[in-house]
Design a protein around this motif. Structure first.
Motif, short mmCIF file in Angstrom:
data_model
loop_
_atom_site.label_atom_id
_atom_site.label_comp_id
_atom_site.label_asym_id
_atom_site.label_seq_id
_atom_site.Cartn_x
_atom_site.Cartn_y
_atom_site.Cartn_z
N VAL A 100 0.85 -1.18 0.00
CA VAL A 100 0.00 0.00 0.00
C VAL A 100 0.89 1.24 0.00
CG1 VAL A 100 -1.79 1.30 1.22
CG2 VAL A 100 -1.78 -1.22 1.31
N TYR A 101 0.62 2.14 -0.92
CA TYR A 101 1.29 3.43 -0.99
C TYR A 101 0.21 4.50 -0.88
CZ TYR A 101 5.32 0.85 -2.75
OH TYR A 101 6.36 -0.04 -2.88
N GLY A 102 0.49 5.54 -0.12
CA GLY A 102 -0.51 6.59 0.04
C GLY A 102 0.12 7.96 0.11
N PHE A 103 -0.72 8.96 -0.09
CA PHE A 103 -0.25 10.34 0.05
C PHE A 103 -1.42 11.24 0.38
CE2 PHE A 103 -1.36 10.16 -4.49
CZ PHE A 103 -2.05 11.35 -4.67
N ASP A 104 -1.09 12.40 0.89
CA ASP A 104 -2.08 13.45 1.14
C ASP A 104 -1.35 14.78 1.06
OD1 ASP A 104 -4.24 15.14 2.37
OD2 ASP A 104 -5.11 13.17 2.80
N THR A 105 -2.12 15.84 0.79
CA THR A 105 -1.51 17.18 0.77
C THR A 105 -1.60 17.84 2.14
OG1 THR A 105 -3.61 18.17 0.06
CG2 THR A 105 -2.06 17.51 -1.67
N ASP A 106 -2.32 17.23 3.07
CA ASP A 106 -2.52 17.78 4.40
C ASP A 106 -1.48 17.19 5.35
OD1 ASP A 106 -3.46 18.11 7.12
OD2 ASP A 106 -5.42 18.65 6.29
N PRO A 107 -0.55 18.00 5.86
CA PRO A 107 0.51 17.45 6.72
C PRO A 107 0.00 16.82 8.00
CG PRO A 107 0.55 19.86 6.72
CD PRO A 107 -0.38 19.45 5.64
N ALA A 108 -1.12 17.33 8.54
CA ALA A 108 -1.66 16.76 9.78
C ALA A 108 -2.19 15.36 9.54
CB ALA A 108 -2.77 17.66 10.33
N PHE A 109 -2.89 15.16 8.43
CA PHE A 109 -3.40 13.83 8.12
C PHE A 109 -2.27 12.85 7.81
CE2 PHE A 109 -7.83 15.49 6.92
CZ PHE A 109 -8.37 15.06 8.13
N VAL A 110 -1.24 13.33 7.15
CA VAL A 110 -0.08 12.47 6.89
C VAL A 110 0.55 12.03 8.20
CG1 VAL A 110 2.26 12.41 5.92
CG2 VAL A 110 0.37 13.40 4.59
N ALA A 111 0.70 12.96 9.15
CA ALA A 111 1.29 12.63 10.45
C ALA A 111 0.43 11.61 11.19
CB ALA A 111 1.44 13.90 11.29
N ILE A 112 -0.88 11.76 11.14
CA ILE A 112 -1.78 10.81 11.80
C ILE A 112 -1.66 9.43 11.18
CG2 ILE A 112 -4.21 10.21 12.16
CD1 ILE A 112 -4.77 13.25 12.38
N THR A 113 -1.70 9.38 9.86
CA THR A 113 -1.65 8.08 9.18
C THR A 113 -0.31 7.40 9.42
OG1 THR A 113 -3.18 8.91 7.50
CG2 THR A 113 -1.96 6.90 6.97
N ARG A 114 0.78 8.15 9.38
CA ARG A 114 2.08 7.56 9.67
C ARG A 114 2.14 7.01 11.09
NH1 ARG A 114 6.03 12.24 7.02
NH2 ARG A 114 5.89 11.52 4.83
N ALA A 115 1.56 7.73 12.04
CA ALA A 115 1.54 7.26 13.42
C ALA A 115 0.76 5.95 13.53
CB ALA A 115 0.94 8.32 14.33
N LYS A 116 -0.36 5.85 12.84
CA LYS A 116 -1.16 4.64 12.88
C LYS A 116 -0.43 3.47 12.23
CE LYS A 116 -5.63 5.32 12.02
NZ LYS A 116 -6.83 5.90 11.36
N VAL A 117 0.25 3.73 11.11
CA VAL A 117 1.03 2.67 10.45
C VAL A 117 2.08 2.11 11.40
CG1 VAL A 117 2.71 2.22 8.62
CG2 VAL A 117 0.63 3.53 8.11
N GLU A 118 2.75 3.01 12.10
CA GLU A 118 3.80 2.60 13.04
C GLU A 118 3.22 1.85 14.23
OE1 GLU A 118 6.60 4.77 16.39
OE2 GLU A 118 5.99 5.92 14.62
N GLU A 119 2.20 2.41 14.86
CA GLU A 119 1.68 1.85 16.10
C GLU A 119 0.84 0.59 15.90
OE1 GLU A 119 1.44 6.22 18.32
OE2 GLU A 119 -0.39 5.07 17.95
N LEU A 120 0.14 0.50 14.79
CA LEU A 120 -0.72 -0.65 14.53
C LEU A 120 -0.01 -1.75 13.76
CD1 LEU A 120 -4.01 1.26 13.60
CD2 LEU A 120 -3.39 0.26 15.81
N GLY A 121 1.25 -1.50 13.37
CA GLY A 121 2.03 -2.52 12.67
C GLY A 121 1.46 -2.87 11.31
N LEU A 122 1.09 -1.84 10.53
CA LEU A 122 0.53 -2.07 9.20
C LEU A 122 1.68 -2.31 8.21
CD1 LEU A 122 -2.22 0.71 9.23
CD2 LEU A 122 -2.36 -1.64 10.09
N ARG A 123 2.16 -3.54 8.20
CA ARG A 123 3.40 -3.85 7.48
C ARG A 123 3.28 -3.74 5.96
NH1 ARG A 123 3.53 -7.39 11.81
NH2 ARG A 123 2.45 -9.02 10.63
N SER A 124 2.07 -3.88 5.43
CA SER A 124 1.92 -3.78 3.98
C SER A 124 1.97 -2.34 3.49
CB SER A 124 0.60 -4.43 3.53
OG SER A 124 -0.50 -3.75 4.09
#
Length: 313
Positions: A100-124
């Motif tokens: 899975v590859y993703g992007f957003d133009t909103d830095p706050a949403f990018v920060a949230i999604t990156r935090a979730k990827v890290e904390e929830l172990g979304l390895r894909s």
């Protein structure tokens, strides 16, 4: 609890967010909750906590049912506009998706999604990029890189001056035989604008007229909104047309599998919950039948576009 305050309690395996005296249980970390509240405000934050189920399953369930029935496997997926990362979570759980590859133009949403990827172990999830609007006009991915491109609630927010280039990029990076899902996109041709302003025909008015119209009849929401903010990039009140969801070249070769996959009219009918929408279903059915008889997409008469296209092999 006084207005303007919230409280987060860590219970070990879950957190409890309290807002205005109401408790909301969630598996998200305090870090994610605080980022969300900072971005959306405490009064709206709780709405997002169940989005993986209420929006992820609702909008993406038909897509993955369709793909599984066709033996899809080892899919590489691009998510355009990750927002809170709720759909990122959903697609990362699907066994058919390996990258899975993703992007957003909103830095706050990018920060949230990156935090979730890290904390929830979304390895894909391989990466979540922050791109400027201009960068999304030339995406940093090679041609035909993705088996699935997911575009949910995005196209109506793209600036008119760059929208055509941005949508064409979604098709450029789509592999032959791949699918592009364009979902939860308000339809400009539906007479009532239901996405941002909530007034009939406002999307067709010149911006100064639309602004005065909104301030007159939606005084509580728009009375204090400056004109520059009302017309700023990303506001979305002009909505999007079906034609804007197709590529500028090769649209005649795109296979429309919207209805076959359970989107379009079927999706609108099957997800009708309100009394008003259910009461209006017979009227919509007549209009859908007329469009089909004319060789047109049933989606043209619906308030929101939920579309699935397959790029030719």
């Amino acid at each position: 609890m006084p207005a303007g305050t919230f409280h987060i309690v860590d219970r070990g395996d879950h957190r409890v967010l309290t807002v205005a005296g109401r408790d909301y249980r969630t598996y998200y970390s305090e870090r994610v909750l605080r980022l969300l509240i900072e971005r959306k405000g405490e009064s709206r934050a709780a709405l997002y906590l169940d989005f993986k189920r209420t929006r992820g399953e609702l909008f993406l369930g038909p897509l993955f049912t369709w793909l599984r029935a066709r033996g899809a496997a080892k899919l590489t997926l691009l998510e355009v506009g990750c927002s809170f990362g709720h759909m990122t979570e959903y697609v990362a759980d699907q066994p058919e998706v390996t990258s899975v590859y993703g992007f957003d133009t909103d830095p706050a949403f990018v920060a949230i999604t990156r935090a979730k990827v890290e904390e929830l172990g979304l390895r894909s999830v391989r990466e979540v990029q922050q791109l400027s609007n201009e960068q999304t006009c030339t995406l940093p991915y090679p041609d035909a890189a993705f088996d699935v491109v997911l575009v949910a609630g995005v196209i109506e927010h793209l600036p008119a001056r760059t929208r055509r280039r941005q949508v064409d990029e979604y098709y450029r990076v789509l592999a032959p035989g791949g699918h592009i899902a364009i979902l939860d996109t308000p339809n400009r041709w539906f007479p009532l604008e239901t996405h941002s302003v909530g007034l009939p025909l406002v999307q067709f008015f010149p911006a100064p007229v639309a602004y005065r119209y909104a301030r007159l009849l939606r005084r509580r929401a728009f009375g204090d909104v400056p004109y520059a903010e009302f017309v700023a990039d990303g506001t979305g009140w002009r909505n999007a047309t079906l034609a804007e969801c197709l590529p500028s070249r090769g649209a005649d070769r795109v296979q429309d599998v919207t209805e076959a996959a359970g989107y379009g009219w079927r999706f609108f009918r099957n997800t009708a919950r309100s009394r008003v929408r259910r009461a209006l279903l017979p009227l919509f059915a007549v209009t859908v039948a007329a469009l089909r008889a004319a060789g047109q997409s049933p989606s043209l008469c619906l308030p929101y576009l939920n579309l699935l296209f397959q790029w030719p092999r």
